[in-house]
Write a protein that holds these residues in place. Structure first.
Motif, mmCIF file in Angstrom:
data_model
loop_
_atom_site.group_PDB
_atom_site.id
_atom_site.type_symbol
_atom_site.label_atom_id
_atom_site.label_comp_id
_atom_site.label_asym_id
_atom_site.label_seq_id
_atom_site.Cartn_x
_atom_site.Cartn_y
_atom_site.Cartn_z
ATOM 1 N N UNK A 34 63.117 64.438 114.950
ATOM 2 C CA UNK A 34 63.004 64.224 113.508
ATOM 3 C C UNK A 34 63.695 62.916 113.095
ATOM 4 N N UNK A 35 64.858 62.654 113.679
ATOM 5 C CA UNK A 35 65.582 61.411 113.376
ATOM 6 C C UNK A 35 64.751 60.206 113.813
ATOM 7 N N UNK A 36 64.163 60.281 115.005
ATOM 8 C CA UNK A 36 63.315 59.197 115.509
ATOM 9 C C UNK A 36 62.121 58.960 114.576
ATOM 10 N N UNK A 37 61.477 60.041 114.144
ATOM 11 C CA UNK A 37 60.335 59.910 113.238
ATOM 12 C C UNK A 37 60.742 59.255 111.925
ATOM 13 N N UNK A 38 61.930 59.590 111.434
ATOM 14 C CA UNK A 38 62.401 58.976 110.191
ATOM 15 C C UNK A 38 62.719 57.496 110.398
ATOM 16 N N UNK A 39 63.314 57.147 111.562
ATOM 17 C CA UNK A 39 63.619 55.744 111.853
ATOM 18 C C UNK A 39 62.341 54.920 111.964
ATOM 19 N N UNK A 40 61.315 55.506 112.555
ATOM 20 C CA UNK A 40 60.038 54.805 112.715
ATOM 21 C C UNK A 40 59.173 54.887 111.451
ATOM 22 N N UNK A 41 59.706 55.489 110.423
ATOM 23 C CA UNK A 41 59.018 55.647 109.139
ATOM 24 C C UNK A 41 57.660 56.337 109.285
ATOM 25 N N UNK A 42 57.661 57.391 110.096
ATOM 26 C CA UNK A 42 56.437 58.162 110.294
ATOM 27 C C UNK A 42 56.238 59.220 109.214
ATOM 28 N N UNK A 43 57.297 59.525 108.471
ATOM 29 C CA UNK A 43 57.185 60.453 107.358
ATOM 30 C C UNK A 43 57.013 59.664 106.071
ATOM 31 N N UNK A 44 55.984 59.989 105.309
ATOM 32 C CA UNK A 44 55.766 59.322 104.035
ATOM 33 C C UNK A 44 56.718 59.840 102.971
ATOM 34 N N UNK A 45 57.030 61.113 103.030
ATOM 35 C CA UNK A 45 57.962 61.698 102.082
ATOM 36 C C UNK A 45 57.419 61.844 100.680
ATOM 37 N N UNK A 46 56.116 61.687 100.488
ATOM 38 C CA UNK A 46 55.531 61.792 99.155
ATOM 39 C C UNK A 46 54.733 63.063 98.963
ATOM 40 N N UNK A 47 54.065 63.496 100.009
ATOM 41 C CA UNK A 47 53.190 64.645 99.881
ATOM 42 C C UNK A 47 53.320 65.519 101.118
ATOM 43 N N UNK A 48 53.534 66.788 100.887
ATOM 44 C CA UNK A 48 53.636 67.759 101.978
ATOM 45 C C UNK A 48 52.576 68.831 101.785
ATOM 46 N N UNK A 49 52.022 69.267 102.889
ATOM 47 C CA UNK A 49 51.122 70.422 102.871
ATOM 48 C C UNK A 49 51.892 71.579 103.487
ATOM 49 N N UNK A 50 51.953 72.681 102.769
ATOM 50 C CA UNK A 50 52.709 73.847 103.221
ATOM 51 C C UNK A 50 51.733 74.982 103.476
ATOM 52 N N UNK A 51 51.892 75.626 104.621
ATOM 53 C CA UNK A 51 51.043 76.764 104.946
ATOM 54 C C UNK A 51 51.849 77.728 105.797
ATOM 55 N N UNK A 52 51.379 78.936 105.859
ATOM 56 C CA UNK A 52 52.067 79.940 106.643
ATOM 57 C C UNK A 52 51.094 80.931 107.240
#
Length: 195
Positions: A34-52
């Protein structure tokens, strides 16, 4: 991967045991990923899809109890015990061979029924003493929950996927029936606010 493993395919128990036995290292690897993904800016952080999804557990429905079910089972056992005791009294009054069940068979049924009734009373006392509203015998963490296909005993798995690269941003497995209030707090704030 299958070719590299020489067509060796582990079954579900092997995978489940590996996860259970290596939970701490797997969490550490997940955190680093997760830290690596955040460093590489792979998360947009604007829109999430939630499902279960709800996943059935090993625990069968007849091995999952709530207070009402236990009280009903204890009442039924009382009625059956009274019936067996009445049959014993009738067998004592009647000549031998007149009863469908012998005294020994009835005594064995009574003992088995009383043992089961005591177990149900013990489970009911557990429920009344604790905060839980259900108890599952085979897999204590599971709960009975409604699904699209009826009731089942299992778990409720939830996942949030970031819209930018469709990476899993958060996940949780719970025994809560509803999907509300099951999410961990997010680690980032959205760049864009919605009005």
């Amino acid at each position: 991967m299958i070719w590299l493993l020489g067509k060796l395919t582990p079954d579900f128990k092997t995978i489940a045991d590996f996860r259970k036995d290596n939970l701490k290292p797997l969490r550490a690897v997940n955190r680093q990923f997760m830290v690596l993904c955040q460093k590489l800016k792979l998360f947009g952080g604007q829109l999430l899809a939630v499902d279960g999804s709800k996943f059935q557990a090993v625990n069968a429905r007849d091995q999952n109890f709530n207070a009402a079910k236990l009280e009903d089972l204890i009442e039924r056992a009382d009625a059956r015990l009274a019936e067996y005791l009445q049959q014993l009294d009738s067998a004592d009054e009647a000549e031998s061979g007149g009863s469908a069940l012998t005294k020994d068979e009835l005594a064995a049924k009574i003992a088995a029924l009383q043992e089961k009734q005591d177990w149900h009373a013990e489970l009911l006392a557990q429920l009344q003493d604790g905060e839980e509203k259900q108890v599952s015998v085979t897999d204590p963490d599971t709960r009975k929950m409604p699904t699209a296909h009826g009731m089942m005993v299992g778990y409720n798995a939830q996942m949030a996927v970031d819209a930018k690269h469709k990476l899993i941003a958060a996940d949780d497995v719970t025994n809560e029936v509803t999907d509300y209030n099951n999410w961990p707090t997010w680690r980032w704030k959205p760049r864009r606010t919605w009005n």
